[in-house]
Design a protein around this motif. Sequence first.
Motif, short mmCIF file in Angstrom:
data_model
loop_
_atom_site.label_atom_id
_atom_site.label_comp_id
_atom_site.label_asym_id
_atom_site.label_seq_id
_atom_site.Cartn_x
_atom_site.Cartn_y
_atom_site.Cartn_z
N ASP A 1 42.35 -38.95 53.94
CA ASP A 1 41.51 -37.77 54.13
C ASP A 1 40.43 -37.48 53.26
N ASP A 2 39.91 -38.74 52.88
CA ASP A 2 38.84 -38.68 51.63
C ASP A 2 37.68 -37.76 52.05
N LEU A 3 37.27 -37.59 53.30
CA LEU A 3 36.12 -36.81 53.42
C LEU A 3 36.22 -35.31 53.69
N GLU A 4 37.47 -34.93 53.27
CA GLU A 4 37.92 -33.40 53.73
C GLU A 4 37.22 -32.62 52.63
N ASP A 5 36.70 -33.25 51.39
CA ASP A 5 36.09 -32.30 50.24
C ASP A 5 34.84 -32.54 50.19
N VAL A 6 33.93 -33.12 51.03
CA VAL A 6 32.56 -33.47 50.87
C VAL A 6 31.98 -32.67 51.82
N ARG B 1 29.47 -39.11 38.33
CA ARG B 1 28.58 -39.05 39.23
C ARG B 1 28.43 -37.58 39.88
N TYR B 2 27.07 -37.36 39.84
CA TYR B 2 26.83 -36.08 40.42
C TYR B 2 25.78 -36.34 41.19
N ILE B 3 26.37 -35.61 42.61
CA ILE B 3 25.29 -35.57 43.80
C ILE B 3 24.89 -34.34 44.14
N ARG B 4 23.57 -34.05 44.15
CA ARG B 4 23.30 -32.78 44.89
C ARG B 4 22.06 -32.88 46.10
N TYR B 5 22.65 -32.58 47.22
CA TYR B 5 22.03 -32.62 48.55
C TYR B 5 20.81 -31.66 48.67
N GLU C 1 28.69 -33.08 45.19
CA GLU C 1 29.52 -33.79 45.00
C GLU C 1 29.78 -34.30 43.33
N LEU C 2 30.92 -34.16 42.81
CA LEU C 2 31.12 -34.50 41.65
C LEU C 2 32.48 -35.32 41.24
N TYR C 3 32.05 -36.49 40.68
CA TYR C 3 33.43 -37.38 40.44
C TYR C 3 33.67 -37.81 38.92
N ASP C 4 34.68 -38.02 38.60
CA ASP C 4 34.95 -38.31 37.23
C ASP C 4 35.59 -39.94 37.35
N HIS C 5 34.70 -40.73 36.98
CA HIS C 5 34.91 -42.12 37.04
C HIS C 5 35.92 -42.62 36.20
N GLN C 6 36.18 -42.02 35.19
CA GLN C 6 37.29 -42.40 34.33
C GLN C 6 38.69 -42.13 34.85
N ALA C 7 39.00 -41.21 35.79
CA ALA C 7 40.16 -40.78 36.45
C ALA C 7 40.20 -41.11 37.76
N ASP C 8 38.93 -41.14 38.32
CA ASP C 8 38.65 -41.31 39.86
C ASP C 8 37.78 -42.44 40.20
N ASN D 1 36.62 -34.83 44.80
CA ASN D 1 35.40 -33.89 44.48
C ASN D 1 35.45 -32.67 43.43
N LEU D 2 34.85 -32.67 42.61
CA LEU D 2 35.18 -31.67 41.51
C LEU D 2 33.97 -30.66 41.36
N ALA D 3 33.09 -30.62 42.27
CA ALA D 3 32.07 -29.95 42.18
C ALA D 3 32.18 -28.54 41.96
N ALA D 4 33.26 -28.11 42.86
CA ALA D 4 33.33 -26.59 42.87
C ALA D 4 34.24 -26.05 41.65
N LYS D 5 34.52 -26.95 40.77
CA LYS D 5 35.32 -26.25 39.49
C LYS D 5 34.20 -25.81 38.43
#
Length: 676
Positions: A266-271, A438-442, A448-455, A461-465
């Motif tokens: 379900d990787d694409l569920e939160d993008v 990694r921060y992505i803005r369309y 989208e926001l990803y924490d490469h240390q943990a993920d 996707n942590l962008a909504a936090k």
Amino acid sequence: MMSFHSCIILFALGLLAATADAAVKSKARVVSAVGKPNVLFIIADDLRDYAGWMGGHPQSVTPNMDRLAKMGMRFTNAHCNYALCNPSRTSLLTGMQPSSSGVFGNEQDWRRSVQIAGKPTLPEHFKAQGYTAAAAGKIFHANHGGPEGRLAGWHGGRRGFEQDSAWDLRFPQAGVQIPDLPVRTGQNFNGLNIWHWDWGGIPVAEEKTDDGQIATFAAEFLTQKQKKPFFLALGLYRPHSQWYVPQKYFDALPLDSIKLPEVKADDLEDVPAIAKTHLKEGLHKQILEKNLWKDAVRAYLASVAFCDAMLGRILEAVEKGPNAKNTIIVFTSDHGWYLGEKQMWHKGRLWEPTTRVPLSIYVPGVTQPDSVSAQPVALIDLYPTLCDLTKLPLPEHLDGSSLKPLLRDPTTKRDHPAITCMSGGKNAGYAARDERWRYIRYADGSEELYDHQADPNEWTNLAAKPEHAALKSALAGFFPKEFKSAVRPVAEIIGAASPAGSFDLALNIGDVLSAADAPKLQGRGVFIDASFDFDPLVDQDSTLLAQGDEQSGYALHLQASQPTLTVFTNGRSTTISGAALDKGRVNMRAQIDTGGVITLAVPGHSEVLGVAPFDQGFPQEPKSGIAAGQSFGILKLAQYPNSTPFDGVVYRLKLTILPPHKAPMVPTAQAPAKVP
């Protein structure tokens, strides 16, 4: 084919003649590069983190990439500035972000960008500073030329968007980037029937392959003492598709043993929705249905191993040759590749598998053996880095920054992330990658926001936090503030209307006008006056000028070297063609008048007439604008698979939008005379 030694002799004679001629015409100071280090720049194509030292796949076999990485510094957090061949290579070789050059498409001829005009590319700059600039293989954008191995067409062709002025010496020959392939694309070994994405082992000796020929040229060059410092650029085409490499590289990887990339169902569920448009292509579904996932990964790994073997031949030549102690070596790739992550295949997008690239740099006397930097760096940094390392002046237009401080001291920190772009203009989106995030803005504002240390797989996707608002704002601060246009402003193209209502447009190849900016075509015709240099090997299926779409529009183009005028109305086309052109300068005139006649003339050569599908000008306004020298567009891929941008010199390209059609005067009926 000439031997390497013959090429050198001819090159030397030509250089002497050119030098003597230049001395007569100009008293400008000749720049000397004596005493400066050589530069060996090697770029692979579509190579992701499957270099062994990057840990991208446990079955990668890359001893030579690993050996080179340990010779100097390897960058574990290096990224391209655009995840497509043409904009990535344009960015690297011009030192300009896509937002600065305006180049963001694979079919967009970077040489026509008004933002790049007058600014030296990386090899051009080294050449101007006294270096011998030599190249073999794909450096600027190019492709395999399709089933016919064309020099132009099929997504660029083997010539591609080559910059002839950049090189003193070119292999396989001047004006050509990629050697012809012994087995051309489109064999359909994998059963997918996708001409540009096929794979399979081929019964061809390594030295006969395109990359094998490049490695042989490189070995001959590098084992000889050069009279001047050199900038040698080598483009290894693998692991770009098609994945045709000698069979032994497939045999070394039993299919049943292949490990697939780690994915989340379900990787694409939160993008955001804008990030999922690739699902419409259905490639991943097709791969699963045909049970080809392992097969594809195996083919990619085989191509990576083959690329590594060719790199090994090049490194061996450096080490055995006279230049080993004074040659900087850079190895990288133009972008990464998806192998099913997020249901993606090929390239593009703004996620890690396609933005992250291998980058290793060895600088005698500067780098420490087996040194590592995890700082965020980008391919755009290579131009200023190589200038810095060779003490060449720094052109003012560069957007990147030198990596020399990191090469000297692996503990050095950078204060800015690596930036990757997607799309262009008002549709541009960006990704910022720092040490951890990694921060992505369309373009639509979604994130989208990803924490490469943990993920590290970018699954969450942590962008909504809300707690990450400040982080997102800080990273977004590094995104370009504007995306410059590669084309001229409208005001420079369109003249004022004549008293009769016509418009004159003095066009350059590369000019583009939107439908809103272009003069109205409905009820009008057009007159085109062109003068250009024609080379049938390159321009035989190119487009000079097009306006509109299949419902309403026209194209002046070349088809199998025949001058052709195609008129579109209501989804149908009317075409007239003249006799095939010979190489040389051509003058051409075309007219679609409002009275229903179309004319195509090459003075002194041929003239043809035809009947237009209307007799009062174009019946409706086109929904698309005007493009000069662009490929495809109104000429659809299915009907014109070899359509390509016009490559040659254009001396004149004048378009006149004729005055509106006027109904002929009808005599007024006279009243009968009165009889006296």
